[in-house]
Design a protein around this motif. Structure first.
Motif, short mmCIF file in Angstrom:
data_model
loop_
_atom_site.label_atom_id
_atom_site.label_comp_id
_atom_site.label_asym_id
_atom_site.label_seq_id
_atom_site.Cartn_x
_atom_site.Cartn_y
_atom_site.Cartn_z
N ASN A 35 0.85 -1.20 0.00
CA ASN A 35 0.00 0.00 0.00
C ASN A 35 0.88 1.24 0.00
O ASN A 35 1.06 1.91 1.02
CB ASN A 35 -0.92 -0.03 1.22
N ALA A 36 1.45 1.54 -1.17
CA ALA A 36 2.43 2.61 -1.26
C ALA A 36 1.81 3.98 -0.99
O ALA A 36 2.42 4.84 -0.36
CB ALA A 36 3.08 2.60 -2.64
N ARG A 37 0.56 4.15 -1.43
CA ARG A 37 -0.06 5.46 -1.29
C ARG A 37 -0.22 5.83 0.19
O ARG A 37 0.09 6.93 0.60
CB ARG A 37 -1.42 5.47 -1.99
N LYS A 38 -0.65 4.85 0.95
CA LYS A 38 -0.83 5.07 2.38
C LYS A 38 0.53 5.38 3.04
O LYS A 38 0.65 6.29 3.85
CB LYS A 38 -1.45 3.82 3.03
N ALA A 39 1.54 4.62 2.64
CA ALA A 39 2.87 4.80 3.22
C ALA A 39 3.38 6.21 2.95
O ALA A 39 3.95 6.87 3.84
CB ALA A 39 3.83 3.76 2.67
N ILE A 40 3.15 6.68 1.73
CA ILE A 40 3.63 8.03 1.37
C ILE A 40 2.92 9.08 2.22
O ILE A 40 3.55 9.99 2.77
CB ILE A 40 3.41 8.30 -0.14
N ALA A 41 1.62 8.91 2.39
CA ALA A 41 0.87 9.87 3.20
C ALA A 41 1.39 9.91 4.63
O ALA A 41 1.58 10.99 5.22
CB ALA A 41 -0.62 9.50 3.18
N VAL A 42 1.66 8.73 5.17
CA VAL A 42 2.15 8.64 6.55
C VAL A 42 3.51 9.32 6.67
O VAL A 42 3.77 10.09 7.60
CB VAL A 42 2.24 7.16 6.99
N LEU A 43 4.38 9.05 5.69
CA LEU A 43 5.72 9.65 5.73
C LEU A 43 5.63 11.18 5.66
O LEU A 43 6.32 11.90 6.38
CB LEU A 43 6.58 9.12 4.58
N GLN A 44 4.73 11.64 4.79
CA GLN A 44 4.58 13.09 4.65
C GLN A 44 4.05 13.72 5.94
O GLN A 44 4.50 14.79 6.35
CB GLN A 44 3.66 13.41 3.47
N ASP A 45 3.14 13.03 6.59
CA ASP A 45 2.61 13.52 7.87
C ASP A 45 3.72 13.73 8.88
O ASP A 45 3.63 14.58 9.76
CB ASP A 45 1.61 12.51 8.45
N HIS A 46 4.76 12.91 8.77
CA HIS A 46 5.85 12.99 9.73
C HIS A 46 7.05 13.77 9.18
O HIS A 46 8.14 13.70 9.73
CB HIS A 46 6.29 11.58 10.15
N ASN A 47 6.82 14.50 8.11
CA ASN A 47 7.85 15.32 7.50
C ASN A 47 9.13 14.56 7.16
O ASN A 47 10.25 15.05 7.36
CB ASN A 47 8.20 16.51 8.41
N ILE A 48 8.95 13.34 6.68
CA ILE A 48 10.13 12.56 6.28
C ILE A 48 10.34 12.74 4.78
O ILE A 48 9.38 12.62 3.99
CB ILE A 48 9.94 11.08 6.65
N ALA A 49 11.58 13.06 4.40
CA ALA A 49 11.86 13.39 2.99
C ALA A 49 11.80 12.14 2.12
O ALA A 49 12.46 11.14 2.39
CB ALA A 49 13.23 14.04 2.89
N ILE A 50 10.96 12.24 1.08
CA ILE A 50 10.85 11.13 0.12
C ILE A 50 11.63 11.54 -1.13
O ILE A 50 11.51 12.67 -1.61
CB ILE A 50 9.38 10.86 -0.23
N VAL A 51 12.44 10.62 -1.61
CA VAL A 51 13.31 10.93 -2.75
C VAL A 51 12.54 10.69 -4.05
O VAL A 51 11.89 9.67 -4.21
CB VAL A 51 14.57 10.04 -2.70
N SER A 52 12.64 11.65 -4.95
CA SER A 52 11.92 11.50 -6.23
C SER A 52 12.86 10.96 -7.31
O SER A 52 14.07 10.95 -7.16
CB SER A 52 11.35 12.85 -6.66
N ASP A 53 12.24 10.54 -8.40
CA ASP A 53 12.99 10.03 -9.56
C ASP A 53 14.06 11.02 -10.02
O ASP A 53 15.19 10.64 -10.30
CB ASP A 53 12.01 9.80 -10.73
N ASP A 54 13.67 12.32 -10.09
CA ASP A 54 14.59 13.35 -10.58
C ASP A 54 15.85 13.42 -9.73
O ASP A 54 16.96 13.53 -10.24
CB ASP A 54 13.91 14.73 -10.55
N VAL A 55 15.64 13.33 -8.44
CA VAL A 55 16.78 13.42 -7.53
C VAL A 55 17.73 12.25 -7.79
O VAL A 55 18.94 12.42 -7.90
CB VAL A 55 16.30 13.42 -6.06
N LEU A 56 17.13 11.06 -7.93
CA LEU A 56 17.98 9.88 -8.14
C LEU A 56 18.75 9.97 -9.45
O LEU A 56 19.87 9.50 -9.56
CB LEU A 56 17.10 8.62 -8.16
N LYS A 57 18.13 10.58 -10.42
CA LYS A 57 18.75 10.70 -11.73
C LYS A 57 20.00 11.58 -11.64
O LYS A 57 20.96 11.38 -12.36
CB LYS A 57 17.74 11.31 -12.71
N ASN A 58 19.93 12.59 -10.76
CA ASN A 58 20.98 13.60 -10.77
C ASN A 58 22.05 13.46 -9.70
O ASN A 58 23.08 14.12 -9.78
CB ASN A 58 20.35 14.99 -10.69
N ILE A 59 21.80 12.65 -8.68
CA ILE A 59 22.85 12.57 -7.65
C ILE A 59 24.03 11.73 -8.15
O ILE A 59 23.88 10.93 -9.04
CB ILE A 59 22.33 11.98 -6.30
#
Lengths: 143, 432
Positions: free
Chosen positions: A119-143
């Motif tokens: 249940n990825a959608r739920k997990a993302i919402a929970v992480l956002q509620d706790h202000n935990i930084a989620i890494v996006s595709d763009d970031v991975l492409k450029n680091i």
């Protein structure tokens, strides 16, 4: 917020993994991180790469069985208790982790942990509620 | 189209009369010209004068593959050697090869029964037959060739192998009829698809596939992939080569050309003849052959006979598609397992492609059976538990049909060897 992971089916045979890495090297694909799950008979190679679309095509063109899966990459404080904090949050919210693996990036101070969660959608919402930084595709492409 | 309406649609009583006349003539000839059969009949206490009707055939001794090897090379010759115009042999992979020596008349008969076979798929003089059976000592190549020549179709004698070239020729010359082993037809489909060939746009219409057992599920696969009607044809070197029996477009059993090859079904254990509809070992007597005629040959193929009238109008008896072999039958932990059954189960499961191999081994006095199946996209997952569940699902399907626990192992695509001839499905590593 989800990122693409490429999974590849491999038999446990000498040199098979090297064949995959050679194929990706020749196609100019940069492996950000990987994990290998294995049984006595076969393995599943999971890859986070700079260009998942090309990676999948190259593998399929060479007769590998491969697929794309959505995973979540999260920045985790690279110090004692960093990962534990996130796992406790998931536990409290009843979020089940299928598997996970981690890597450390030179250009950021935090470690990055890749989670496979049904249940990825739920997990993302929970992480956002706790202000935990989620890494996006763009970031991975450029680091 | 029925090639020879007189014989293929003959009234049963009239056909019996033809068979009876041919059999008594044959037995007299064999007794006179072939010491092997004279001794056998003497030992059996039967004289040529005892054989007046086709029903008397049960009085005659059987011929086995071992007999044929014993008399190698030409111990069954029933005519003077100079009458022979062509010789074929089996591959001899399991021992000495068996020999079929043809007179001019035998080649005529072979051309006739192969013309009947090709006509089962409505082959006519406007057709282009791409003949991918091997030419040479193997009977497949030349058998089809003679039949196509008799019909007046255009035959491309490409022989087996060289898949890329097969596909090129198929497109360049507008092949309408394909003849090869069923497993090779799948390889053609696979490579063709990879090369971007759209088979629905090719004039390919019908395929005549034989020389190895294949299932109805495999037929569906072939028909969908190659966009043609796939017919099962049957034959063996001992009898004449291909042209012993063939399916018509009804795809409901193979018509046996019984004016030339008389079939019986026996209990392989007792040799007793079984009634129509009951499965057992298929036995053939060549009624009209001159060079190396053969009495009651035990084919080791398992099937049953269907006497009911067929929708195509032919009256000659049909045999069900092969149900197994008395010698291919694997006995694993005391259970009889036919590779054809395994295939039937596997191909009924969605997502399983017909690329598999059966490995039998014995460890600590216990037989194990492992079935390797190529991984497909739909069987794959990024999670081990899902892949294991898929393996388990296949194991359970096998268990419910075969009553034996087989271990299923998913392997990488293309890792099971492809065959240009007969596919090697079973590897028995047991030291018995």
């Amino acid at each position: 917020m989800k990122i693409k992971q490429i999974s590849v089916f491999l038999e446990n045979k000498i040199g098979r993994l090297a064949e995959v890495t050679k194929l990706l090297a020749d196609a100019g694909i940069n492996i950000r991180t990987l994990s290998l799950a294995e049984t006595a008979e076969f393995g599943i190679l999971r890859l986070i790469v700079n260009d998942p679309g090309t990676c999948l095509k190259v593998l399929k063109d060479h007769n590998f069985v491969a697929q794309e899966t959505d995973v979540i990459a999260v920045e985790v404080l690279d110090k004692p208790g960093g990962l534990n904090r996130i796992l406790e949050i998931f536990h409290k919210k009843d979020i089940n982790i299928e598997y996970m693996y981690a890597f450390v990036e030179k250009k950021v101070d935090n470690a990055i942990v890749v989670f496979r969660i049904d249940n990825a959608r739920k997990a993302i919402a929970v992480l956002q509620d706790h202000n935990i930084a989620i890494v996006s595709d763009d970031v991975l492409k450029n680091i | 189209m029925i090639w020879n309406n007189e014989y293929e649609a003959m009234q049963p009583d009239k056909l019996r009369a033809v068979q009876s006349a041919r059999l008594s003539e044959l037995v007299a000839l064999l007794y006179k010209n072939v010491p092997f059969y004279q001794e056998k009949m003497d030992a059996f206490g039967v004289r040529p004068s005892d054989i007046k009707d086709i029903k008397d055939i049960v009085k005659l001794p059987f011929t086995t593959k071992d007999d044929m090897r014993e008399v190698y090379p030409l111990g069954l010759l029933a005519v003077a050697k100079e009458e022979i115009v062509e010789i074929h042999t089996s591959s001899g992979t399991t021992g000495k090869p068996v020999v079929d020596a043809y007179t001019h008349k035998d080649i005529e008969i072979w051309s006739e029964v192969m013309a009947r076979t090709l006509a089962m798929g409505d082959t006519n003089k406007n057709d282009t037959v791409q003949n991918a059976y091997g030419y040479g000592l193997f009977t497949g190549g030349l058998g089809v060739h003679y039949g196509a020549r008799k019909i007046g179709a255009n035959v491309i004698p490409i022989s087996g192998g060289n898949t890329k070239r097969q596909l090129q020729i198929m497109q360049d010359f507008d092949s309408t009829v394909l003849t090869c082993t069923p497993s090779y037809s799948l390889l053609l489909a696979e490579i063709g698809k990879a090369d971007g060939i759209d088979f629905s746009k090719l004039p390919l219409r019908v395929g005549l596939f034989g020389a190895e057992p294949w299932s109805d599920s495999m037929r569906k696969e072939i028909e969908a992939d190659l966009q043609l009607k796939a017919l099962d044809i049957y034959g063996l070197t001992e009898i004449i080569g291909p042209g012993v029996s063939s399916e018509c477009l009804q795809q409901d059993g193979l018509h046996i050309f019984e004016d030339h090859f008389y079939p019986e079904i026996i209990d392989p254990a007792t040799g007793r003849v079984l009634p129509d509809g009951q499965r057992g070992e298929l036995v053939f007597t060549t009624l009209s052959k001159e060079g190396t005629p053969i009495l009651r040959y035990r084919t080791r193929d398992i099937t049953y006979l269907i006497r009911e009238k067929c929708g195509c109008g032919r009256t000659q008896v049909r045999m069900h598609r092969l149900l197994g072999r008395t010698d291919d039958m694997l006995i694993v932990r005391g259970v009889n397992v036919f590779p054809s059954q395994v295939e039937e189960v596997l191909l009924k499961i969605e997502d399983v492609k017909p690329h598999y191999q059966i490995l039998v081994d014995r460890k600590d006095r216990l037989d194990s059976i492992e079935i390797q199946i190529e991984m497909t996209e739909n069987l794959f997952s990024d999670e081990i538990k899902n892949i294991s569940a898929n393996e388990k699902r296949i194991e359970e399907a096998l268990y419910s049909t075969l009553n034996i626990h087989a271990q299923v192992k998913l392997v990488e695509p293309q890792s099971i060897p492809r065959s240009e001839g007969k596919a090697r499905r079973v590897i028995d590593k047991r030291q018995l």
